[in-house]
Design a protein around this motif. Structure first.
Motif, PDB file in Angstrom:
ATOM      1  N   ASP A  85      48.446  46.612  42.634  1.00 42.36           N
ATOM      2  CA  ASP A  85      49.737  45.944  42.830  1.00 42.36           C
ATOM      3  C   ASP A  85      50.159  45.072  41.654  1.00 42.36           C
ATOM      4  O   ASP A  85      51.201  44.442  41.695  1.00 42.36           O
ATOM      5  CB  ASP A  85      49.708  45.104  44.115  1.00 42.36           C
ATOM      6  CG  ASP A  85      48.751  43.920  44.005  1.00 42.36           C
ATOM      7  OD1 ASP A  85      47.850  43.947  43.120  1.00 42.36           O
ATOM      8  OD2 ASP A  85      48.904  42.968  44.791  1.00 42.36           O
ATOM      9  N   ARG A  86      49.330  44.995  40.613  1.00 39.66           N
ATOM     10  CA  ARG A  86      49.629  44.073  39.506  1.00 39.66           C
ATOM     11  C   ARG A  86      48.840  44.454  38.266  1.00 39.66           C
ATOM     12  O   ARG A  86      47.847  45.164  38.368  1.00 39.66           O
ATOM     13  CB  ARG A  86      49.283  42.633  39.909  1.00 39.66           C
ATOM     14  CG  ARG A  86      47.788  42.411  40.083  1.00 39.66           C
ATOM     15  CD  ARG A  86      47.465  41.074  40.708  1.00 39.66           C
ATOM     16  NE  ARG A  86      47.944  40.987  42.093  1.00 39.66           N
ATOM     17  CZ  ARG A  86      48.234  39.844  42.700  1.00 39.66           C
ATOM     18  NH1 ARG A  86      48.100  38.701  42.073  1.00 39.66           N
ATOM     19  NH2 ARG A  86      48.643  39.850  43.962  1.00 39.66           N
ATOM     20  N   LYS A 114      47.327  42.478  34.506  1.00 38.21           N
ATOM     21  CA  LYS A 114      47.088  41.158  33.927  1.00 38.21           C
ATOM     22  C   LYS A 114      47.893  40.989  32.630  1.00 38.21           C
ATOM     23  O   LYS A 114      48.105  41.951  31.883  1.00 38.21           O
ATOM     24  CB  LYS A 114      45.596  40.986  33.633  1.00 38.21           C
ATOM     25  CG  LYS A 114      44.734  40.943  34.887  1.00 38.21           C
ATOM     26  CD  LYS A 114      44.941  39.631  35.621  1.00 38.21           C
ATOM     27  CE  LYS A 114      44.094  39.593  36.896  1.00 38.21           C
ATOM     28  NZ  LYS A 114      44.284  38.321  37.619  1.00 38.21           N
ATOM     29  N   ASP A 134      50.125  36.877  37.084  1.00 37.89           N
ATOM     30  CA  ASP A 134      50.060  38.311  36.843  1.00 37.89           C
ATOM     31  C   ASP A 134      51.448  38.936  36.745  1.00 37.89           C
ATOM     32  O   ASP A 134      52.446  38.343  37.130  1.00 37.89           O
ATOM     33  CB  ASP A 134      49.275  39.002  37.965  1.00 37.89           C
ATOM     34  CG  ASP A 134      47.867  38.446  38.079  1.00 37.89           C
ATOM     35  OD1 ASP A 134      47.311  38.035  37.033  1.00 37.89           O
ATOM     36  OD2 ASP A 134      47.343  38.402  39.209  1.00 37.89           O
ATOM     37  N   MET A 188      53.688  41.705  38.255  1.00 36.34           N
ATOM     38  CA  MET A 188      53.652  42.392  39.551  1.00 36.34           C
ATOM     39  C   MET A 188      54.313  43.771  39.470  1.00 36.34           C
ATOM     40  O   MET A 188      55.411  43.921  38.946  1.00 36.34           O
ATOM     41  CB  MET A 188      54.374  41.554  40.607  1.00 36.34           C
ATOM     42  CG  MET A 188      53.794  40.161  40.820  1.00 36.34           C
ATOM     43  SD  MET A 188      52.005  40.129  41.134  1.00 36.34           S
ATOM     44  CE  MET A 188      51.911  41.058  42.671  1.00 36.34           C
ATOM     45  N   ASN A 235      54.270  45.671  42.516  1.00 31.74           N
ATOM     46  CA  ASN A 235      53.967  45.960  43.929  1.00 31.74           C
ATOM     47  C   ASN A 235      55.172  46.405  44.752  1.00 31.74           C
ATOM     48  O   ASN A 235      55.054  46.657  45.941  1.00 31.74           O
ATOM     49  CB  ASN A 235      53.330  44.725  44.583  1.00 31.74           C
ATOM     50  CG  ASN A 235      54.239  43.512  44.507  1.00 31.74           C
ATOM     51  OD1 ASN A 235      55.135  43.463  43.659  1.00 31.74           O
ATOM     52  ND2 ASN A 235      54.028  42.542  45.372  1.00 31.74           N
TER      53      ASN A 235
END
Lengths: 164, 424
Positions: free
Chosen positions: B19-20, B22, B383, B385, B387
């Protein structure tokens, strides 16, 4: 069309004054006034190919008739384009002005132009050869065509949020 | 260096979650170097289109990752992708962007190479020992694969067949090429611009319908009512994003323009009326309708991992330059031998949105730069995202996720592949 006096009356000082006035309007982003400088039937062109002049049959960076110029100005002024709200600030100089030809009321002029822009604390520079086809009218000089040949038109550019 | 752990100490499992991702994904120079080695140094990378090297002796410069390459067509008509680097002391052997030639000659010591890369001649041979074998010093060759005119290359001679790599994307590529309107597809020129951003920000964007009505509002305002309707996909409920596997995905914005040969009988839009009238002089009504639909372009963006996209009506090619810099090419395409009026209109449509001064691209470039600026110095506490649409996806016939038009399904697909390739 009215018959205008030929070459002898074409005055480099008057043309220079006109081109500097245009440059001043563009740096100030006075686009409504800039649109008034046009005759209406010509094009504002930034070709990709520096050599060619068949602009209709080639891909350009900009190839604007009067309608596209109006829409471009609306886009730059409308406040909905993140790249133009706010736009980069620009400072330009126009120099090395040469009168190429005079045919009736139509004067072909070319010049060097340097533009430096500033946004996000970074500056970018553009160098270009510009050709104007100017028309002598009863209201003074008008732009018929403006062709901007960037030194790196077929190279890697950066996005531009104002007019050359 | 292995990528079980990056120099910063983060492994791929920690960099890419479903979902993410870095922030170092956009920011870490060491990670960028690994990407050049493991992704651009190994997988199939788009380098050009066959129409850019139309004849025997035609060549065109391109890049694979950081390295300059030459696409050349030899005397037998075969296409080669050669590293543009003399095998002697590394000078480029060609600095002309495209053209025709019979050979490439290094300007430094005069080594001459054939169009197929073979070393043919070197000046003053007696300075080399008798065991010097010219066969060992041809220009470095990449593996070449061609699908529907698109030329791909790989440094990995054992790379999987191109058709396997493209997989589920192949039928979409075939659909995309219907923009030829019955003529072969040909490149018509390109816009090029660089953006201070990581390459993956562009990779994500081609499958991002969510940004369109926001970032491109000023473009939408410049369209007539009918055209605005065509771009209303965020308010319609028939668009979708489908994971095609291997990092590829397709975002279908206008389902009525998936298959351009499927004439739905809708009236010709007002903006194409003048073109249609012009075409009627030379074509019957069925062909006029086919050409007009072709000029309008496809209704989808096909994103091909890692560097290409068949986007509505053009090729979008990205090239990573550094962790913070990416070069973008928007290559216009048209009909090879087709009516001039149709190709002119395609170029005008391209100029309207694309390139450094289009009504769309500068706003894209601005937000991409803003992503990079916002990521600066970012560590592991915040992070990026991806998602959107998770939990709402369905399965395609291929068993892969399909999300609604604004789902970040395509980004998740690309990052899944990123992780797989980086772990190899």
């Amino acid at each position: 069309m009215k018959d205008f006096p030929a070459q002898t009356d074409v005055n480099l000082a008057a043309i220079t004054e006109f081109l500097w006035m245009e440059a001043d309007l563009l740096d100030a982003k006075e686009y409504d006034q800039w649109l008034q400088l046009w005759t209406g039937s010509g094009h504002y062109v930034i070709p990709v190919d520096k050599q060619g002049d068949d602009f209709a049959n080639t891909l350009n960076i900009a190839y604007d008739n009067a309608l596209m110029r109006d829409m471009r100005v609306k886009r730059l002024q409308g406040g909905f384009s993140i790249s133009a709200a706010p736009p980069a600030e620009s400072v330009r100089t126009v120099s090395r002005i040469v009168i190429d030809s005079v045919e009736g009321s139509l004067i072909t002029v070319r010049a060097a132009q340097h533009v430096t822009e500033d946004k996000f604390g970074r500056q970018r520079s553009f160098a270009m050869n510009v050709t104007w086809k100017l028309e002598q009218t009863e209201e003074g000089l008008k732009i018929h065509d403006k062709i901007i040949r960037l030194l790196n038109s077929d190279g890697m550019l950066t996005s531009i949020s104002y007019l050359f | 260096m292995s990528l079980d752990q990056t120099p910063g100490g983060i492994g791929t499992d920690d960099l890419v979650l479903n979902d993410r991702v870095k922030t170092p994904m956009y920011e870490d120079p060491a990670l960028f170097n690994e990407e050049m080695e493991k992704i651009f140094g190994k997988v199939w990378v788009w380098v050009g289109h066959t129409s850019e090297v139309p004849d025997k002796g035609s060549f065109k410069l391109s890049h694979v990752g950081l390295q300059p390459v030459i696409i050349s067509r030899d005397r037998k008509g075969e296409i080669h992708v050669l590293v543009n680097r003399c095998r002697h002391r590394a000078a480029t052997v060609c600095e002309i962007k495209k053209g025709k030639t019979s050979s490439f000659q290094c300007p430094y010591h005069g080594w001459g190479y054939a169009l197929n890369g073979e070393l043919r001649a070197i000046p003053y041979t007696k300075g080399y020992n008798t065991d010097f074998d010219k066969k060992e010093f041809g220009l470095k060759q990449l593996k070449v694969g061609i699908f529907e005119g698109m030329i791909f290359a790989s440094y990995n001679m054992d790379v999987e067949p191109l058709e396997d790599f493209l997989g589920n994307a192949k039928p979409w590529i075939k659909l995309f090429m219907k923009q030829g309107g019955g003529y072969p597809v040909k490149t018509l020129g390109e816009h090029q611009f660089k953006v201070p951003m990581n390459w993956k920000i562009q990779l994500e964007n081609t499958t991002d319908a969510y940004h369109f009505p926001i970032v491109h509002k000023s473009f939408l305002q410049s369209l007539d009512g009918e055209a605005t309707e065509t771009f209303s996909f965020m308010d319609d409920d028939d668009g979708y994003v489908e994971d095609l596997g291997n990092g590829h995905s397709v975002m279908v914005m206008m389902p009525e323009f998936i298959d351009l040969d499927n004439d739905d009988g809708a009236p010709i839009p007002e903006r194409f009326a003048e073109l249609a009238e012009d075409l009627r002089k030379d074509y019957d009504e069925a062909q006029v309708r086919r050409l007009v639909r072709a000029v309008g372009g496809c209704g989808f963006n096909l994103n091909l991992f890692p560097n290409a996209a068949c986007s509505l009506s053009f090729f979008r090619i990205l090239r990573p330059v550094s962790v913070h810099e990416t070069e973008i090419r928007h290559i216009a395409i048209g009909m090879d031998g087709g009516p001039a009026a149709a190709n002119q209109m395609r170029m005008r449509i391209h100029e309207h949105f694309q390139g450094p001064m289009g009504f769309g691209s500068p706003d894209d470039a601005e937000v991409w730069e803003r992503v990079q600026r916002g990521s600066a110095g970012g560590g592991e506490d915040i992070d990026v995202m991806v998602n959107r649409g998770l939990g709402l996806e369905k399965a395609s016939d291929n068993g892969l996720p399909v999300g609604d038009i604004s789902a970040e399904t395509g980004m998740r697909s690309a990052y899944k592949m990123w992780k797989k390739v980086m772990e190899q």
